[in-house]
Enzyme design. Sequence first.
Site, short mmCIF file in Angstrom:
data_model
loop_
_atom_site.label_atom_id
_atom_site.label_comp_id
_atom_site.label_asym_id
_atom_site.label_seq_id
_atom_site.Cartn_x
_atom_site.Cartn_y
_atom_site.Cartn_z
CB THR A 91 -1.01 0.08 1.16
OG1 THR A 91 -1.94 -0.98 1.01
CG2 THR A 91 -1.79 1.40 1.15
CG ASN A 179 -4.67 -7.49 4.64
OD1 ASN A 179 -5.41 -7.34 5.60
ND2 ASN A 179 -4.61 -6.63 3.63
CD GLU A 180 -8.06 -5.56 2.86
OE1 GLU A 180 -7.62 -5.15 1.77
OE2 GLU A 180 -8.34 -4.82 3.80
CD GLU A 256 -6.83 -2.78 6.88
OE1 GLU A 256 -6.17 -3.83 6.76
OE2 GLU A 256 -6.90 -1.91 5.98
NE ARG A 378 -12.10 -0.11 1.31
CZ ARG A 378 -10.88 0.24 1.72
NH1 ARG A 378 -10.49 1.48 1.76
NH2 ARG A 378 -10.03 -0.70 2.07
#
Length: 665
Positions: A91, A179-180, A256, A378
């Site tokens: 990121t 993660n994700e 998160e 979101r």
Amino acid sequence: MHFRDFIILFFYVCHCLYSCAAQSYVLDDKYGLGRTFDGIGGLSGGGATSRLLVNYPEPYRSQILDYLFKPNFGASLHILKVEIGGDAQTTDGTESSHMHYKDDENYFRGYEWWLMKEAKKRNPNITLIGLPWAFPGWVGSGKNWPYDFPDITAYYVVSWIIGAKQYHDLDINYVGIWNERKFDTKYIKLLRYTLDKSGLKGVKIIASDNLWEPITMCMLIDQELHDAIDVIGAHYPGTLTVSEALMSDKQLWSSEDYSTFNDDVGGGCWARILNQNYVNGRMTATISWNLIASYYEELPFGRDGLMTAEEPWSGNYVVESPIWITAHTTQFTQPGWTYLQTVGHLLNGGSYVALTDGLGNLTIVIETMTHDHSVCIRPPLPAFNVSAQNATFNLKGSFSSLEMLQVWYSRFDFKTNKSKFFQKLEPIKLSRGSFTLNLNVDEVYTLTTLKTGNKGTYPKPPDSAPFPKQYKDNFNVRNPAFTEAPDFADQTGVFEYFINMTDPGDHVFTLRQVVTQRPVTWATDADQTISIIGDHAWQNISLTCDIYIETPETGGVFVGGRVNKGGGSVRDAKGIFFWVFADGTYRVTNDISGNIVMAKGLSGTRAGVWHTLTLNIEGDFASGLLNGYPLWKNATILGPSNGWAAIGTSTFEFAQFDNFYVNAN
Ligand SMILES: *[C@@H]1O[C@H](CO)[C@@H](O)[C@H](O)[C@H]1NC(C)=O
Ligand SMILES: *[C@@H]1O[C@H](CO)[C@@H](O)[C@H](O)[C@H]1NC(C)=O
Ligand SMILES: *[C@@H]1O[C@H](CO)[C@@H](O)[C@H](O)[C@H]1NC(C)=O
Ligand SMILES: *[C@@H]1O[C@H](CO)[C@@H](O)[C@H](O)[C@H]1NC(C)=O
Ligand SMILES: *[C@@H]1O[C@H](CO)[C@@H](O)[C@H](O)[C@H]1NC(C)=O
Ligand SMILES: *[C@@H]1O[C@H](CO)[C@@H](O)[C@H](O)[C@H]1NC(C)=O
Ligand SMILES: *[C@@H]1O[C@H](CO)[C@@H](O)[C@H](O)[C@H]1NC(C)=O
Ligand SMILES: *[C@@H]1O[C@H](CO)[C@@H](O)[C@H](O)[C@H]1NC(C)=O
């Protein structure tokens, strides 16, 4: 939700309808309590979000850490979650792996070890969590997938947990999956088995750090999977959960959340999230992405942290509103406290939660946030209308005899910009277990039996200042706690301090790019490696750097300026890139991928020899020197007009850098 909960909910809804004029709310433990609270935390990583923090001079760095972790001082966080570095872009940069290669192990890379120790020093009870975003290429045997050899992946992750204990005396409390990204039930079971076999039965598993489904459904139909997982962790749940998750006997976490610009609007979002994640979704822990905004602000999601520390060169940092909003809950609760069942929404908007330590202490947190959810998280929540209201709270059960509550107060004022945070007000006297608050909009109240609250302060830090216009690093002076050179922010690959004891001359201490295989990526890493430094606003620079290509024939190295993008967009980075190659050629390109060629020719460069590159960029033109002699000049720049300075390599290959000097005057 249990049937009993329905009855109680029904009771209070009815109660509410009958007594709406009074707008009264009952706080009661008579029918039992709600779920156990697991804490509020911050996430360092995913990725490189604490990169610049480590380079702060003292005393500022310790002050910042106090605002984050010190009990009864600032955010007083209960949880620190960190990325298990995987050498790939996650990121806002890459984080270094403890195993770059198959036979490699080193538990002193990066800064997450240091950060966990600093957190633990301040709060020995802090909960530690590790989660991988990416993996070194060998873990996936060259494929962008970590589950073909689940035993290798489990060994890699468990090694990190063992290393944390062995080298840093850190007990990791929880570990995640990937993660994700997709999970593999076989891998989760194997991870549980490997932990148990390694004497780590106490390390709990969170899954799957993505959406509530399909993990929850998989757990319902697979008992072994259900037994392997301790916590269902969802990301950005918008305060909502699914009924299957509520019916499971697992703790539910927003593992998160937040990811909002940390001005006062962001603080307001955070206030609502912290209460309503329990009120609406029965989540018992919430973790902010990210812990602290300590990365160049022009990288993706600039300033999406609980506070801001993005200027190690000036020492300036900002304690933003989310720190004090966090304090409203963290300073008056601990993991292990229990929510009351009597939590909910206020009739004119907003919400309230109440928690107890089971020893008679009570903490109530009330928020009346108004503003539009679409700026918050979101997916956005449905909007509520909030207006001023008088709310009466009636304490029943074991709280009915409480006579006084301490009061802490915050008020967001978006119009006049005169917000107030975490102020201690006069204690409230209860009359027969009851008190009334005259609630306005955009307020946060904590009412508590605890007298320990404290708004910590330090003298104002130095003023904000741009990155120095002249910057040099010969990589000789090192802080042995860290493997990275100050302020270099790796965007693909990993650039580490290196010592070559057999070097005959000036290049014993260098900076070396060490990732030699494309990692199992999480974002879209470039096919080249790159580390950025400086000021994104820089236009005209002169950059000189000694470079050492290590790979004969195919190796290549660049220095760059006006590099406009990093993070997940690093593949699309534009700028002026001056490359030299081991095959004796050079190239000047307008993009990191090397497709837009501005100049090219012969350079005579080769591997195993130190060369000095100089890149001059001014206005619409650039020129380059090799070993002090002009190699190319007056190349026309079509764009970009500004960006960072950078160094890097043409593939995933070893290469070294020394005597870096940039002048942006
Ligand atoms: C840590 O937890 C223990 C047990 O709950 C408690 O007594 C102690 O005060 C806590 N320490 C801090 C620094 O919060
Ligand atoms: C509340 O917490 C304090 C500090 O942990 C403790 O001393 C006290 O016994 C608790 N109970 C009450 C009713 O205050
Ligand atoms: C909020 O209030 C406005 C004006 O009173 C009204 O038009 C709108 O429908 C309300 N929205 C909700 C979600 O209640
Ligand atoms: C709250 O109560 C006070 C009197 O205590 C009254 O003046 C005020 O108008 C009330 N506010 C609301 C929003 O009802
Ligand atoms: C509020 O104050 C901050 C910091 O002082 C400033 O940056 C911002 O522009 C102000 N906003 C408004 C609406 O005045
Ligand atoms: C270290 O220096 C020696 C002597 O110059 C050189 O032969 C060797 O390639 C260097 N090693 C690395 C990894 O740079
Ligand atoms: C960069 O150089 C150009 C050409 O000399 C000049 O026009 C421009 O103002 C300079 N930019 C800065 C920020 O100094
Ligand atoms: C650079 O090139 C431009 C046109 O592309 C020309 O006008 C200018 O004179 C050249 N400058 C030098 C120093 O050669």
